[in-house]
Design a protein around this motif. Structure first.
Motif, mmCIF file in Angstrom:
data_model
loop_
_atom_site.group_PDB
_atom_site.id
_atom_site.type_symbol
_atom_site.label_atom_id
_atom_site.label_comp_id
_atom_site.label_asym_id
_atom_site.label_seq_id
_atom_site.Cartn_x
_atom_site.Cartn_y
_atom_site.Cartn_z
ATOM 1 N N THR A 151 -38.154 35.696 -10.560
ATOM 2 C CA THR A 151 -37.630 36.513 -11.657
ATOM 3 C C THR A 151 -38.588 36.453 -12.828
ATOM 4 O O THR A 151 -39.037 35.378 -13.216
ATOM 5 C CB THR A 151 -36.234 36.018 -12.064
ATOM 6 O OG1 THR A 151 -35.415 36.074 -10.915
ATOM 7 C CG2 THR A 151 -35.642 36.875 -13.154
ATOM 8 N N ASP A 179 -38.579 39.930 -8.875
ATOM 9 C CA ASP A 179 -37.145 40.246 -8.870
ATOM 10 C C ASP A 179 -36.684 40.746 -10.243
ATOM 11 O O ASP A 179 -37.308 40.439 -11.258
ATOM 12 C CB ASP A 179 -36.372 38.970 -8.512
ATOM 13 C CG ASP A 179 -35.026 39.250 -7.874
ATOM 14 O OD1 ASP A 179 -34.591 40.412 -7.852
ATOM 15 O OD2 ASP A 179 -34.393 38.281 -7.397
ATOM 16 N N ASP A 180 -35.604 41.498 -10.263
ATOM 17 C CA ASP A 180 -34.962 41.951 -11.505
ATOM 18 C C ASP A 180 -35.936 42.678 -12.422
ATOM 19 O O ASP A 180 -35.902 42.517 -13.652
ATOM 20 C CB ASP A 180 -34.346 40.770 -12.273
ATOM 21 C CG ASP A 180 -33.335 40.006 -11.422
ATOM 22 O OD1 ASP A 180 -32.838 40.581 -10.444
ATOM 23 O OD2 ASP A 180 -33.064 38.834 -11.737
HETATM 24 MG MG MG Z 1 -32.436 37.083 -10.070
#
Ligand code: MG
Ligand code: C2E
Ligand code: MG
Ligand code: MG
Length: 282
Positions: A151, A179-180
């Motif tokens: 992340t 991620d994200d």
């Molecule tokens: Mg995450």
């Protein structure tokens, strides 16, 4: 008299804070034993290629079931695991179990990958890359079937060491996903500095498709990522409408309740069997 009553009076705010603190302390104490008491398990959420409609992989998602507290959400206990350092042993267990499961289902779904979420804290010990490579070797999972999800907001604190560790893993064949994407601060900087293979667009962008001006934003992010020659994954796909738009925009992979919820390994076999033909043919 009025004075003592004043002191004994607890405001609703203080009451809520006290409750929250108690709950947190309780979770923290219980989390210490969760691993050895076998309260942790993994669920696996399928990922599909949008062009072909084929099943392409899974993301491993951690679940904590406590006998009295019931199911505790990762959004609640992962931060506690990170603050206490428990994320290191828990993260190792996650990686090991995810590799084991993937090794078992790979014959049913040979070109798929397994995504494992990694907290930035796990990257701090120098042995992290060795631990990952060793785990894959011990379980017999080919390195290019393993994808680590990081992340962006977390990488910030330790970009230099993260860069070194991740480059080593990437050179060994392990895949990396950011991620994200889109909700953090300096995402573009990460894309430049770290050897990612794919980018997972945060579900807040996907869920607004068709309902807001964010449509253009989601489309622009997809175009940007593809121009960098990285795979784009849409997270949190819940409707056909969103699916059509993402297909139109050239998004590579999608994951979400529409295509499959996270499920235990025991359900994976049947799920894979039902999805050997692509969803577009079905
Ligand atoms: Mg995450
Ligand atoms: P994430 O890595 O971004 O995972 C995606 C989350 O979105 C998962 O939540 C998944 O269940 C949920 N999701 C998937 N499809 C849909 C959908 O269509 N609609 C909606 N509303 N949600 C959807 P989950 O399992 O609660 O996990 C939350 C977060 O906890 C994860 O976000 C990840 O950051 C963290 N996490 C989970 N497992 C682990 C782990 O093993 N290690 C670490 N470090 N973090 C983990
Ligand atoms: Mg993830
Ligand atoms: Mg995500």
């Amino acid at each position: 008299d009025a004075k003592t009553r004043g002191l004994n009076m607890i405001s609703p705010y203080e009451q809520r804070m006290t409750e929250r603190l108690k709950q947190r302390t309780l979770l923290e104490e219980e989390l210490r034993f969760a691993l050895e008491r076998k309260q942790l398990s993994l669920h696996f959420q399928p990922q599909f290629e949008l062009k072909s409609g084929k099943l392409k992989g899974f993301e491993a998602l951690l679940r904590w079931h406590h006998p009295e507290l019931g199911a505790v959400s990762p959004d609640e206990f992962i931060p506690i695991a990170e603050e206490t350092g428990l994320i290191v042993p828990i993260g190792q267990w996650v990686l090991r179990s995810a590799c084991e499961t993937m090794q078992r289902i790979l014959p049913l779904c040979p070109s798929s990958t397994i995504g494992v979420n990694i907290s930035a804290l796990q990257l701090i010990p120098e042995q992290f890359p060795d631990m990952v490579l060793e785990t894959a070797m011990l379980t017999g999972l080919p390195l290019d079937r393993l994808e680590l999800e990081l992340t962006e907001s977390e990488l910030m604190t330790s970009l230099d060491s993260a860069q070194e560790q991740l480059t080593r893993l990437s050179e060994a064949g392990v895949r990396l996903a950011l991620d994200d994407f889109g909700v953090g601060y300096s995402s573009l900087n990460y894309l430049r500095k770290l050897p990612f293979h794919r980018v997972k667009i945060d579900r807040s962008f996907i869920q607004d498709i068709g309902t807001s001006k964010d449509d253009e934003l989601a489309e622009a992010i997809i175009r940007l990522v593809r121009q960098l020659h990285l795979d784009v994954v849409a997270e949190g796909l819940e409707s056909y409408d969103q699916l059509m738009r993402l297909q139109e925009w050239g998004c590579d992979i999608a994951q979400g309740y529409l295509l499959g919820r996270p499920m235990p390994e025991s359900e994976l076999h049947a799920f894979i069997a039902r999805n050997t033909t692509s969803f577009s043919e079905a």
